[in-house]
Design a protein around this motif. Structure first.
Motif, PDB file in Angstrom:
ATOM      1  N   ASN A 117       0.686  -1.228  -0.131  1.00 26.47           N
ATOM      2  CA  ASN A 117       0.088   0.153  -0.038  1.00 26.47           C
ATOM      3  C   ASN A 117       0.774   1.167  -0.005  1.00 26.47           C
ATOM      4  OD1 ASN A 117      -2.387  -1.581  -0.110  1.00 26.47           O
ATOM      5  ND2 ASN A 117      -2.751  -1.412   2.335  1.00 26.47           N
ATOM      6  N   VAL A 118       1.928   1.149   0.514  1.00 26.76           N
ATOM      7  CA  VAL A 118       2.912   2.419   0.782  1.00 26.76           C
ATOM      8  C   VAL A 118       3.877   2.295  -0.077  1.00 26.76           C
ATOM      9  CG1 VAL A 118       2.202   2.692   3.271  1.00 26.76           C
ATOM     10  CG2 VAL A 118       4.464   1.609   2.632  1.00 26.76           C
ATOM     11  N   GLY A 119       4.145   1.100  -0.936  1.00 22.49           N
ATOM     12  CA  GLY A 119       5.207   1.088  -1.885  1.00 22.49           C
ATOM     13  C   GLY A 119       6.523   1.238  -1.004  1.00 22.49           C
ATOM     14  N   LEU A 120       6.604   0.391  -0.036  1.00 15.88           N
ATOM     15  CA  LEU A 120       7.871   0.397   0.878  1.00 15.88           C
ATOM     16  C   LEU A 120       9.043   0.173   0.100  1.00 15.88           C
ATOM     17  CD1 LEU A 120       8.449   0.807   4.130  1.00 15.88           C
ATOM     18  CD2 LEU A 120       8.479  -1.595   4.360  1.00 15.88           C
ATOM     19  N   ARG A 121       9.290  -0.983  -0.639  1.00 10.88           N
ATOM     20  CA  ARG A 121      10.442  -1.422  -1.437  1.00 10.88           C
ATOM     21  C   ARG A 121      10.786  -0.194  -2.363  1.00 10.88           C
ATOM     22  NH1 ARG A 121       9.007  -5.774  -4.136  1.00 10.88           N
ATOM     23  NH2 ARG A 121       9.726  -7.382  -2.425  1.00 10.88           N
ATOM     24  N   LEU A 122       9.939   0.395  -3.018  1.00 10.04           N
ATOM     25  CA  LEU A 122      10.105   1.355  -4.099  1.00 10.04           C
ATOM     26  C   LEU A 122      10.680   2.678  -3.258  1.00 10.04           C
ATOM     27  CD1 LEU A 122       6.825   1.269  -6.088  1.00 10.04           C
ATOM     28  CD2 LEU A 122       9.286   0.608  -6.738  1.00 10.04           C
ATOM     29  N   ASN A 123      10.180   2.999  -2.164  1.00 10.96           N
ATOM     30  CA  ASN A 123      10.787   4.123  -1.265  1.00 10.96           C
ATOM     31  C   ASN A 123      11.919   3.974  -0.502  1.00 10.96           C
ATOM     32  OD1 ASN A 123       8.409   6.333  -1.779  1.00 10.96           O
ATOM     33  ND2 ASN A 123       7.242   4.470  -1.271  1.00 10.96           N
ATOM     34  N   ASP A 178      11.367   9.917   6.605  1.00  8.80           N
ATOM     35  CA  ASP A 178      10.486   9.376   5.443  1.00  8.80           C
ATOM     36  C   ASP A 178      10.606   7.977   5.745  1.00  8.80           C
ATOM     37  OD1 ASP A 178       9.260   9.377   2.885  1.00  8.80           O
ATOM     38  OD2 ASP A 178      10.934   8.265   2.347  1.00  8.80           O
ATOM     39  N   MET A 179      11.797   7.212   5.769  1.00 11.16           N
ATOM     40  CA  MET A 179      11.990   5.785   6.118  1.00 11.16           C
ATOM     41  C   MET A 179      11.219   5.404   7.305  1.00 11.16           C
ATOM     42  SD  MET A 179      16.041   5.608   5.160  1.00 11.16           S
ATOM     43  CE  MET A 179      16.097   3.937   5.202  1.00 11.16           C
ATOM     44  N   GLN A 180      11.447   6.231   8.453  1.00  9.13           N
ATOM     45  CA  GLN A 180      10.794   5.917   9.828  1.00  9.13           C
ATOM     46  C   GLN A 180       9.329   5.838   9.671  1.00  9.13           C
ATOM     47  OE1 GLN A 180      13.355   8.655  12.177  1.00  9.13           O
ATOM     48  NE2 GLN A 180      13.552   6.628  13.572  1.00  9.13           N
ATOM     49  N   GLN A 181       8.628   7.054   8.798  1.00 10.22           N
ATOM     50  CA  GLN A 181       7.179   7.041   8.749  1.00 10.22           C
ATOM     51  C   GLN A 181       6.748   5.944   8.066  1.00 10.22           C
ATOM     52  OE1 GLN A 181       5.339   8.188   5.826  1.00 10.22           O
ATOM     53  NE2 GLN A 181       3.449   7.685   6.932  1.00 10.22           N
ATOM     54  N   LEU A 182       7.112   5.505   7.036  1.00 12.08           N
ATOM     55  CA  LEU A 182       6.845   4.614   6.121  1.00 12.08           C
ATOM     56  C   LEU A 182       6.867   3.155   6.942  1.00 12.08           C
ATOM     57  CD1 LEU A 182       8.365   5.641   2.731  1.00 12.08           C
ATOM     58  CD2 LEU A 182       5.652   5.508   3.231  1.00 12.08           C
ATOM     59  N   SER A 183       8.164   2.744   7.589  1.00 15.53           N
ATOM     60  CA  SER A 183       8.071   1.697   8.184  1.00 15.53           C
ATOM     61  C   SER A 183       7.055   1.434   9.428  1.00 15.53           C
ATOM     62  CB  SER A 183       9.580   1.501   8.277  1.00 15.53           C
ATOM     63  OG  SER A 183      10.597   1.551   7.495  1.00 15.53           O
ATOM     64  N   ASN A 184       7.210   2.560  10.157  1.00 13.62           N
ATOM     65  CA  ASN A 184       6.176   2.553  11.155  1.00 13.62           C
ATOM     66  C   ASN A 184       4.764   2.206  10.967  1.00 13.62           C
ATOM     67  OD1 ASN A 184       8.019   2.913  13.220  1.00 13.62           O
ATOM     68  ND2 ASN A 184       7.907   5.086  13.062  1.00 13.62           N
ATOM     69  N   THR A 185       4.407   2.829   9.754  1.00 12.95           N
ATOM     70  CA  THR A 185       3.073   2.674   9.282  1.00 12.95           C
ATOM     71  C   THR A 185       2.686   1.195   8.861  1.00 12.95           C
ATOM     72  OG1 THR A 185       2.763   4.941   8.303  1.00 12.95           O
ATOM     73  CG2 THR A 185       1.545   3.200   7.491  1.00 12.95           C
ATOM     74  N   VAL A 186       3.725   0.603   8.194  1.00 13.46           N
ATOM     75  CA  VAL A 186       3.685  -0.656   7.722  1.00 13.46           C
ATOM     76  C   VAL A 186       3.283  -1.738   9.076  1.00 13.46           C
ATOM     77  CG1 VAL A 186       4.732  -2.702   6.847  1.00 13.46           C
ATOM     78  CG2 VAL A 186       4.696  -0.573   5.538  1.00 13.46           C
ATOM     79  N   LEU A 187       4.292  -1.526   9.964  1.00 13.92           N
ATOM     80  CA  LEU A 187       4.209  -2.141  11.142  1.00 13.92           C
ATOM     81  C   LEU A 187       3.058  -1.956  11.912  1.00 13.92           C
ATOM     82  CD1 LEU A 187       5.580  -4.256  13.393  1.00 13.92           C
ATOM     83  CD2 LEU A 187       6.515  -2.307  14.349  1.00 13.92           C
ATOM     84  N   SER A 199       6.710  10.340  -6.341  1.00 14.12           N
ATOM     85  CA  SER A 199       7.356   9.136  -6.805  1.00 14.12           C
ATOM     86  C   SER A 199       8.467   9.317  -7.628  1.00 14.12           C
ATOM     87  CB  SER A 199       6.380   8.294  -7.721  1.00 14.12           C
ATOM     88  OG  SER A 199       5.904   9.173  -8.769  1.00 14.12           O
ATOM     89  N   SER A 200       8.692  10.626  -8.333  1.00 13.79           N
ATOM     90  CA  SER A 200       9.785  11.032  -9.090  1.00 13.79           C
ATOM     91  C   SER A 200      11.073  11.090  -8.253  1.00 13.79           C
ATOM     92  CB  SER A 200       9.494  12.317  -9.739  1.00 13.79           C
ATOM     93  OG  SER A 200       9.314  13.325  -8.779  1.00 13.79           O
ATOM     94  N   ASN A 201      10.805  11.095  -6.788  1.00  7.84           N
ATOM     95  CA  ASN A 201      11.938  11.157  -5.968  1.00  7.84           C
ATOM     96  C   ASN A 201      12.397  10.004  -5.208  1.00  7.84           C
ATOM     97  OD1 ASN A 201      12.951  14.081  -6.413  1.00  7.84           O
ATOM     98  ND2 ASN A 201      11.326  14.520  -4.940  1.00  7.84           N
ATOM     99  N   ARG A 202      12.115   8.732  -5.905  1.00 11.91           N
ATOM    100  CA  ARG A 202      12.120   7.459  -5.258  1.00 11.91           C
ATOM    101  C   ARG A 202      13.921   7.098  -5.189  1.00 11.91           C
ATOM    102  NH1 ARG A 202       6.831   4.463  -7.299  1.00 11.91           N
ATOM    103  NH2 ARG A 202       5.402   5.033  -5.716  1.00 11.91           N
ATOM    104  N   ASP A 203      14.492   7.604  -6.248  1.00 10.01           N
ATOM    105  CA  ASP A 203      15.885   7.458  -6.493  1.00 10.01           C
ATOM    106  C   ASP A 203      16.618   8.514  -5.865  1.00 10.01           C
ATOM    107  OD1 ASP A 203      15.212   9.501  -8.167  1.00 10.01           O
ATOM    108  OD2 ASP A 203      16.014   8.377 -10.067  1.00 10.01           O
ATOM    109  N   THR A 204      16.144   9.142  -4.830  1.00  7.78           N
ATOM    110  CA  THR A 204      16.790  10.301  -4.124  1.00  7.78           C
ATOM    111  C   THR A 204      16.672   9.926  -2.813  1.00  7.78           C
ATOM    112  OG1 THR A 204      15.362  11.741  -3.960  1.00  7.78           O
ATOM    113  CG2 THR A 204      16.390  12.024  -6.123  1.00  7.78           C
TER     114      THR A 204
END
Length: 378
Positions: A109-115, A188-197, A140-145
């Protein structure tokens, strides 16, 4: 009376042609050992409770440690704190390899791997963001940054030595912008990962376990597809095949994972391979205990390949792949220093040999259909 006796004779013949488990045999088919029923719900519960959720808990804890290491570096940007920050980054990156494969439900749902792990990083765009201070990492245009690859560049790639890197974070003109960008990436990493957990714990776990049917939309069918997709596209191709030039015809050493810390790409791959094999065997996270998994599912189905247990065949191939990869130098040096990189190509072939075992033999035994398109021609 003659009709009755004839009917009895037919029934006796039919009974005599039946196997002990109630399946009718023909003279030219060997059905093998009797099959057993396999309950999918306990396997799903083992996956959720003992592998996936503990994995995400460990990962979010590692991100907290990574934040703490950064806070120390932010307070005093010296070489010792840089080394500690780098160590925390690698620790978190290794645990990421344990949860990367779980791109289902909340992570999807959050595209964890992509982000969190799109590489190679676009370091030129990272520098533009740092210089301008104007960026939106949710695009999404900033996923590689962002994610781990961006941190790789920011703590390993800003200079040829630790002293050069430290100078960037102590330069009056650039320090604040670099610090702010690292802060944004970590947040950004923490917010997405905390949401998934949180989503796994607050509802999705039960949804996942209770959806224990055998349709294409059931949890086992869906996740087995995701698991094989991870192994084939991200572990095999992403970490090895693409940098090797298997698909392009030209080696691309700069496309290895963690390129700027050139000595860890093999370590990250092996951690991912271990995670894939442990999951196959139903092994609990950070434990030697095993529960129901794909291996026990195959055993319950009495699945053989050329007379040998398919479970053992797959595990043996995982082991062969590990042994072959372990004998290599760093991925970056193997590709950059050898034309062609024969040893790594041979190791890649060992990794590849597990794909048809999972994607053809295993799913056929489980009556699971593959739902993604293979564009690699294998």
């Amino acid at each position: 009376m003659k009709h009755f006796l004839g009917l009895v004779a037919v029934l006796v013949m039919l009974w005599g042609c039946s196997s002990d488990n109630g399946t009718t045999m023909s003279d030219d088919v060997d059905p093998g050992p009797p099959t057993q029923n396999f309950e999918r719900a306990p396997m799903l519960a083992n996956w959720a409770d003992n592998i996936i959720i503990p994995g995400y808990e460990a990962f979010t804890n590692e991100l907290t440690e990574l934040q703490s290491a950064f806070d120390s570096f932010k307070q005093d940007s010296n070489e010792a704190n840089l080394v500690a920050f780098r160590t925390a980054w690698l620790d978190a990156y290794l645990v990421w390899q344990r949860v990367d494969m779980f791109e289902i439900g909340p992570a999807e749902n959050v595209g964890l791997r992509l982000n969190l792990n799109i590489y190679p990083v676009d370091f030129a765009k990272v520098e533009e963001h740092v210089a301008s201070g104007d960026y939106d990492l949710t695009l999404s245009s900033n996923r590689d940054t962002k994610g781990f690859p961006a941190l790789d560049y920011l703590i390993n790639g800003l200079g040829d030595s630790d002293a050069d890197i430290i100078s960037k974070y102590n330069d009056v003109a650039s320090k604040d912008n670099y610090i702010a960008y690292v802060e944004a990436v970590l947040a950004d990493m923490q917010q997405l990962s905390n949401t998934v957990l949180s989503d796994w714990k607050e509802g999705y776990r039960d949804t996942f376990v209770n959806n224990d049917g055998s349709s294409s939309t059931a949890s086992v069918d869906r996740y087995v597809n995701d698991y094989i997709f991870y192994y084939e596209k991200f572990l095999r191709a992403g970490k090895m095949g693409i940098p090797l030039g298997v698909f392009s015809g030209t080696p691309i050493p700069e496309n290895v994972e963690a390129y700027h810390k050139g000595d860890v790409s093999k370590q990250l791959f092996l951690e991912g391979l271990d995670a894939a094999q442990d999951f196959f065997n139903g092994r609990h996270f950070a434990s030697s205990t095993t529960g129901e998994g794909l291996a026990s599912y195959l055993d319950a189905l009495n699945t053989l390949k050329e007379g040998e247990d398919l479970n053992k065949v797959i595990n043996d191939q995982f082991d062969a792949a590990r042994e072959s990869v372990s004998g290599l130098g760093t991925f970056r040096s193997e590709i950059a220093d050898n034309t062609p990189p024969t040893n790594m190509l041979q190791a890649y072939d060992e990794v590849q040999r597990a794909v048809p075992l999972l994607k053809v033999d295993m799913v056929s035994a489980m009556s699971i259909s593959i739902d993604f398109v293979d564009a690699d021609g294998d």
